[in-house]
Design a protein around this motif. Structure first.
Motif, mmCIF file in Angstrom:
data_model
loop_
_atom_site.group_PDB
_atom_site.id
_atom_site.type_symbol
_atom_site.label_atom_id
_atom_site.label_comp_id
_atom_site.label_asym_id
_atom_site.label_seq_id
_atom_site.Cartn_x
_atom_site.Cartn_y
_atom_site.Cartn_z
ATOM 1 N N VAL A 83 -0.010 0.572 30.118
ATOM 2 C CA VAL A 83 1.236 1.156 30.636
ATOM 3 C C VAL A 83 1.369 0.876 32.133
ATOM 4 C CG1 VAL A 83 2.432 3.337 31.066
ATOM 5 C CG2 VAL A 83 1.342 2.928 28.851
ATOM 6 N N ALA A 98 -1.047 9.900 21.590
ATOM 7 C CA ALA A 98 -0.503 9.064 22.657
ATOM 8 C C ALA A 98 0.168 9.907 23.733
ATOM 9 C CB ALA A 98 0.481 8.055 22.076
ATOM 10 N N VAL A 148 7.192 7.380 23.117
ATOM 11 C CA VAL A 148 6.227 6.919 22.115
ATOM 12 C C VAL A 148 6.950 6.828 20.778
ATOM 13 C CG1 VAL A 148 4.067 7.422 20.928
ATOM 14 C CG2 VAL A 148 4.315 7.976 23.367
ATOM 15 N N VAL A 175 6.137 2.912 24.205
ATOM 16 C CA VAL A 175 4.894 2.595 23.492
ATOM 17 C C VAL A 175 5.306 2.444 22.032
ATOM 18 C CG1 VAL A 175 2.583 3.331 22.867
ATOM 19 C CG2 VAL A 175 3.499 3.861 25.138
ATOM 20 N N LEU A 212 -4.981 2.507 26.912
ATOM 21 C CA LEU A 212 -3.549 2.809 26.914
ATOM 22 C C LEU A 212 -3.021 2.946 28.346
ATOM 23 C CD1 LEU A 212 -1.011 3.473 25.305
ATOM 24 C CD2 LEU A 212 -1.724 5.880 25.282
#
Length: 947
Positions: A939, A842, A831, A875, A935
């Motif tokens: 991913v 996150a 991240v 991310v 999220l």
């Protein structure tokens, strides 16, 4: 004094009378013959056309009301699944279905008021179900048994039913061909009638066979009794020459109806052929005119024959008053001829006698002979000519004396004439030179002569090209050359300006509008000056008039463009500010929206903390929605554009909780929705379009004080030219969304500011944030669209949005994934975000989904981390401060890791830089604040994507 000659006046009278009498008789007779033949031919032709047209109208009405209605009704009944079930079920179930069939029959009777009864006769000749008007048959009735028990009744009511049943029963149902057999349900309509039913009303009975699908054999007949009394009554209203002349026969030639008036009855039966007549036919003889046509229910088979029989005495009934009129006119003309002849003879005889007597005196040398009488017309002219001739004879002697003097002055007059011709030619040449000089000027050059009541003494050739009028169209002129053509609103100011300049003997310059002859409005600039003589007295006004229409149009367009530019700059400045605020707020809201997902995963379902946590998450999402409006205002759309049908978005909003809530606040508003079924799609974000529709409808509802109407329409429209409305709309293909309300309207002062952010006329705390129309403006402009607004105080408001058409297909929305499908397999995720709270959220979400996570605070740290360690996916935040942003970070990483996967996440981003990062290999874009589902889905999909 000689005596007057004797004149035989009676001979003149006789000759004139005979001539006039002959002319009158020949003229009147010719007119009478021509009028008689023309009127007779006209009546026959017009009557034939009318009769043929009326027969065609009656035939079409009969086919629609009887053949088409019967066939449609019988087809529907015979193909009913209820009737199919009735034939195949047991007796007990039949009793249950019978009620439904009776209701179906009664409904059919109500749809056609000429249907009297409907019945179903089974294969055993039993009338099992029958309804008539509002009554039904209680028990089954056997056709042949009832006829045997009640022969009198059967002859009237049941004989057609039995005959129709036998006809349809004999129709084969089993068809064969090619070594195979199959069943077909016959749908050919069979008819019995016309006949008089038990109530003495002319009726017909129509039916079709019903196939028993269980055994594949004849299952019975569905019959409809239809009465013809309404048709016969309608025929009585059809008249020719105000008389009923219609005869009705059945298919065998039996008379059913005839005219009531015996005086105009012309029996057509002996002249009728027996062959079927599908088209109207005419029989024309000395006794009258007959038109007839067969009306059929089964094609090619006559059902009734309609005859229009007009006897000769009715056909020419209106002509006899005309003959009497012409006879009276002929008698009156003879009387007038007698009176005119007497008057003319007396009018001519006396003057002729006087003239003859005077002529005789003149021939004898008496130059004083005159005719002393007063008459009129040509006779008086003859008398005057004679008297003038005698006077001229007397004056001839005097003129001869003066001829010598005239000859002496002849040379002098000729010299004067030559001088005048030379002066006239010089004036013409001077005027031609002046017109040639002024004709090259791009305007009207004029001179007004004030000494001759404002006559135009000079005009060049530009009046017609500039105004469409000629000089003779001007009329009397005051001091303004084009006064008659100046529009009313400008005329008073123009005249006051010129009068003031003339009084001060000063030049003047003024602009005004002129109505061109073609209806258009032109802008003219006039420059003029008063001209005085040597004594200082005003004599002329000279001037020039120029067409400045294009300059005025350019000035107005310039002002409009400046206004639009100022508004766009203001929106851009406020949007930039709103975008920066939205970026910071998104990072702050990430914790409020994201942490509840992590907490909910860690507490049991029955925990009392779940409800407060969900409330906190909902509050964060509402705040995020306001931030989303700010991003839209900043024209930094964060939703991926896709192919959208505006109708779907409008329908989605009209079914949404937001709309239901709006209706509870405004219960007296009527919503008129008209959506074009053939609407083309557009390329846009569905969320943005939804917001736009919601804001416009909400504003429209709040503009209506009590009750009113909101109209919502969509359509496709092609503009073949540019429109200059509230917004300048270029030509092209558009999807047009219009939302109009009947509310209080918008004042011109407020109309210029309605799209400015935070500008609102609503009461604080009751509704809105002041961003609604600003968001609408940002959405439409992001899509390269246009907005038009029309409103006035008390007259409602109409918003019209023009979206460019897309030729792409509309893509169906993907189904929502369950949380279990989003778990990873310990893949490593890095991240990259400059906000610590965002990194914690996150990594927490991804850890809970089974991923191995690490985080760094800048792009430089991410590059250093990946040079030592591996990460299956990044991310990546797009905007990081200080240091390089997400695009530069990803560009540096793929230099040494070309296959590195990544997704982009940000609360505020430049669309161009996002697209560029995706073109380098980055995956989907995720908008902050995001949830664990959003999220995790991004991913998972990026890891599954093949390189």
């Amino acid at each position: 004094m000689p005596k007057k000659a004797e004149v035989a006046g009676i001979s003149i009278f006789a000759r004139i009378f005979i001539v006039f009498l002959c002319v009158s008789i020949v003229t009147s007779g010719a007119i009478l013959i021509i009028a008689y033949n023309f009127h007779r031919i006209s009546i026959e032709k017009r009557t034939k056309e009318t009769v043929t047209q009326q027969l065609e109208i009656l035939r079409r009405n009969f086919e629609h009301d009887y053949r088409l209605n019967l066939k449609r009704a019988l087809d529907v009944l015979a193909s009913s699944s209820i009737l199919d079930d009735y034939l195949t079920v047991s007796s007990t179930e039949k009793m249950l279905l019978q009620k439904k069939i009776e209701q179906m029959f009664l409904q059919t009777l109500k749809t056609n008021d000429t249907f009297y009864s409907i019945q179903f006769v089974d294969a055993e000749k039993e009338i099992e179900i029958k309804v008539m008007e509002d009554m039904r048959q209680k028990n089954p009735v056997h056709l042949e048994q009832l006829m045997f028990q009640h022969p009198d009744q059967s002859l009237v009511d049941l004989s057609p039913s039995l005959k129709l049943f036998k006809t349809l029963e004999s129709t084969p149902l089993l068809l064969s061909g090619g070594g195979m057999e199959w069943f077909m349900v016959p749908r050919e309509l069979q008819v019995e009638g016309p006949y008089m039913d038990g109530q003495g009303i002319l009726s017909l009975l129509a039916g079709v066979a019903k196939l028993d699908l269980d055994i594949g054999a004849f299952g019975g007949v569905v019959m409809i009794q239809q009465r013809l009394n309404s048709f016969l009554s309608a025929l009585s209203d059809v008249t020719f020459f105000n008389e009923d002349v219609i005869w009705v026969f059945d298919g065998q030639g039996n008379l059913l109806q005839s005219p009531a008036n015996e005086k105009y009855r012309y029996d057509p039966a002996p002249l009728m052929p027996k062959t079927f007549q599908s088209a109207a036919a005419l029989i024309d003889n000395n006794e009258g005119l007959i038109a007839y046509q067969d009306f059929s229910i089964n094609p090619g088979k006559p059902f009734i024959r309609l005859v229009i029989s007009i006897p000769a005495n009715l056909l020419f009934k209106d002509f006899y008053p005309l003959i009497r009129f012409f006879s009276i006119v002929l008698i009156c003309s003879l009387i007038m001829v007698l009176l005119v002849s007497l008057y003319v003879s007396r009018y001519l005889s006396k003057p002729i006698s006087e003239l003859a007597y005077a002529a005789r005196r003149l021939a004898e040398g008496d130059l004083d002979a005159r005719v002393e009488m007063v008459s009129t017309g040509e006779v008086q002219m003859l008398v005057n000519s004679f008297n003038q001739m005698t006077e001229e004879l007397q004056q001839t002697l005097v003129l001869n004396v003066r001829l010598d003097e005239a000859a002496k002055r002849k040379d002098e007059l000729e010299q004067i004439n030559l001088e005048l011709q030379g002066a006239k030619q010089a004036i013409l040449e001077r005027e031609q030179r002046y017109r040639a000089l002024t004709g090259n000027l791009p305007g009207i050059v004029y001179r007004v002569n004030l000494e001759t009541d404002g006559n135009i003494t000079l005009f060049n050739d530009m009046l017609y090209p500039m105004t469409g009028y000629r000089e003779n169209d001007l009329g009397p002129i005051d001091i303004c050359a084009l006064k008659p053509f100046i529009i009313q609103e400008d005329r008073e100011a123009v005249m006051a300006n010129i009068n003031s300049a003339v009084l001060k003997m000063q030049p003047f310059e003024i602009e005004y509008r002129v109505a061109h002859k073609d209806g258009s409005i032109k802008w003219f600039l006039e420059r003029g000056r008063p001209v005085a003589d040597l004594r200082g007295e005003l004599k002329f006004i000279d001037g020039v008039i120029l067409d400045v229409t294009e300059r005025e149009a350019a000035e107005r367009e310039k002002k409009k463009l400046e206004s639009q530019l100022l508004r766009a700059q203001k929106m851009e400045a406020v949007g930039t500010l709103a975008g920066g605020v939205a970026h910071d707020l998104n990072n702050i809201l990430s914790g409020i929206v994201g942490y509840p997902d992590l907490l909910l995963l860690q507490i049991p379902q029955d925990s009392p903390l779940r409800k407060p946590i969900l409330t906190m998450q909902k509050t964060g999402e509402k705040a995020a929605a306001v931030v989303y409006d700010l991003l839209t205002l900043a024209r930094r759309g964060t939703s991926t554009a896709e192919t959208v049908n505006v109708n779907d978005v409008v329908s989605e909003y009209l079914e949404s909780p937001e709309f239901e809530k709006l209706k509870t606040y405004h219960r007296d508003i009527v919503y008129d929705v008209s959506l074009d079924d053939a609407l083309l799609p557009i390329t846009a974000s569905p969320v943005h379009i939804f917001k736009t529709v919601m804001n416009l409808i909400s504003n429209a509802a709040e503009a209506i004080v009590a009750s009113g109407t909101i109209k919502i329409t969509t359509k496709c429209q092609y503009l073949d030219r540019q429109l200059s409305e509230y917004d300048t709309i270029n030509e092209g293909d558009y999807v047009v969304l219009t939302i109009a309300d009947s509310g209080k309207g918008i004042s011109p002062k407020d109309l210029e500011k309605i799209f400015e952010p935070f500008y609102t006329k609503k009461k604080m705390g009751r509704s809105g944030t002041g961003l609604g129309l600003a968001v609408v403006w940002g959405v439409v402009k992001d899509l390269n669209g246009y907005i038009d607004v029309k409103s006035s105080d008390g007259m409602g408001t109409t918003f019209t949005l023009y979206f460019p058409v897309s030729r792409e297909r509309v893509v169906m929305a993907k189904p929502k994934k369950s949380l279990d499908s989003l778990f990873g397999r310990q893949e490593s995720v890095l991240v990259v975000d400059d906000v610590e709270e965002q990194r914690i959220i996150a990594t927490g979400m991804l850890d809970s989904l089974g991923y191995t996570t690490a985080s760094v605070s800048s792009g430089e740290h991410a590059i250093a981390y990946l040079q030592e360690y591996d990460a299956d996916i990044l991310v990546l935040d797009m905007i990081m401060d200080p240091g390089i942003d997400g695009l530069e970070t990803f560009r540096e990483i793929i230099r040494f890791r070309p296959s590195q996967k990544a997704i982009i996440a940000s609360g505020f981003s430049d669309t161009y830089r996002v697209k560029e990062a995706q073109s380098l290999g980055a995956g989907v874009y995720v908008k902050k604040p995001y949830t664990i589902e959003v999220l995790g889905t991004a991913v998972k999909e990026e890891l599954s994507r093949a390189l």
